[in-house]
Design an enzyme around this catalytic site. Structure first.
Site, short mmCIF file in Angstrom:
data_model
loop_
_atom_site.label_atom_id
_atom_site.label_comp_id
_atom_site.label_asym_id
_atom_site.label_seq_id
_atom_site.Cartn_x
_atom_site.Cartn_y
_atom_site.Cartn_z
N LYS A 9 0.82 -1.20 0.00
CA LYS A 9 0.00 0.00 0.00
C LYS A 9 0.87 1.27 0.00
O LYS A 9 2.08 1.21 0.22
CB LYS A 9 -0.92 -0.01 1.22
CG LYS A 9 -1.95 -1.14 1.18
CD LYS A 9 -2.83 -1.08 2.42
CE LYS A 9 -3.90 -2.15 2.41
NZ LYS A 9 -4.79 -2.03 3.59
N TYR A 49 -12.23 -1.83 -4.70
CA TYR A 49 -12.85 -2.06 -3.38
C TYR A 49 -14.37 -1.97 -3.42
O TYR A 49 -15.01 -1.75 -2.38
CB TYR A 49 -12.28 -1.07 -2.37
CG TYR A 49 -10.87 -1.39 -1.95
CD1 TYR A 49 -10.61 -2.47 -1.11
CD2 TYR A 49 -9.79 -0.63 -2.39
CE1 TYR A 49 -9.31 -2.78 -0.72
CE2 TYR A 49 -8.49 -0.94 -2.01
CZ TYR A 49 -8.26 -2.01 -1.17
OH TYR A 49 -6.97 -2.31 -0.79
N ASN A 112 -1.86 -0.19 6.97
CA ASN A 112 -1.33 -1.45 7.47
C ASN A 112 -0.43 -2.16 6.45
O ASN A 112 -0.26 -3.35 6.48
CB ASN A 112 -2.47 -2.36 7.95
CG ASN A 112 -3.46 -2.72 6.88
OD1 ASN A 112 -3.25 -2.47 5.70
ND2 ASN A 112 -4.56 -3.31 7.27
N HIS A 115 -1.99 -5.59 1.40
CA HIS A 115 -3.32 -6.14 1.13
C HIS A 115 -3.12 -7.52 0.53
O HIS A 115 -2.13 -7.77 -0.17
CB HIS A 115 -4.07 -5.27 0.11
CG HIS A 115 -5.27 -5.94 -0.47
ND1 HIS A 115 -6.52 -5.85 0.09
CD2 HIS A 115 -5.41 -6.74 -1.57
CE1 HIS A 115 -7.37 -6.56 -0.63
NE2 HIS A 115 -6.72 -7.11 -1.66
N GLU A 126 -9.20 -10.03 -8.25
CA GLU A 126 -8.18 -9.03 -7.94
C GLU A 126 -6.96 -9.13 -8.85
O GLU A 126 -6.44 -8.11 -9.29
CB GLU A 126 -7.77 -9.14 -6.47
CG GLU A 126 -8.89 -8.72 -5.53
CD GLU A 126 -8.52 -8.76 -4.07
OE1 GLU A 126 -9.27 -8.16 -3.27
OE2 GLU A 126 -7.49 -9.36 -3.70
#
Length: 137
Positions: A9, A49, A112, A115, A126
């Site tokens: 990310k 998303y 975080n 992913h 994805e």
């Protein structure tokens, strides 16, 4: 062999963690079958998303994911989805196991670092979202 999507990310890229994440992937014997650095638009992040569109965090998540470059990868190996998810750790880094990427590097529940797909159907969607057949080796 199973495939899964991995994303480093914007917070992971901006903090110089690309090499560390790739090192952990390779040490855990997952093969990188495709990889690229991209900058998602807001529309692209919302499409990726879309499953979370009704969730309260959708806007902040999609804003974050298009706030800087990300590294997208297709990983391959036996039980690749579970193995990558185990390496990442729990979404909330405070709940993540010691030695996981999120426990070691996340700064909050959204930032975080990584992913990963959560199921074979999700992985198929994805990986196809970011890579065509010619981009996979």
């Amino acid at each position: 062999m199973e495939q899964t999507l991995a994303i480093i990310k914007p917070d992971g890229v901006s903090r110089g963690l690309i090499g560390e994440v790739i090192l952990r992937i390779e040490r855990n014997k997952l093969k990188i079958k495709a990889m690229k650095l991209i900058q998602m638009s807001k529309t692209q992040a919302q499409g990726f998303y879309a499953v979370h569109r009704e969730r309260p965090f959708f806007q902040s998540l999609t804003d974050f994911m298009c706030s800087g470059p990300v590294v997208v990868m297709v990983l391959e190996g036996e039980n690749a989805i579970k193995r990558w998810r185990d390496m990442m750790g729990a979404t909330n880094y405070k709940d993540a196991a010691e030695g996981t990427i999120r426990r070691d590097f996340a700064t909050d529940i959204e930032k975080n670092v990584v992913h990963g797909s959560d199921a074979p159907e999700t992985a198929a969607f994805e990986t196809g979202y970011f890579f065509n057949a010619l981009e996979r080796v």
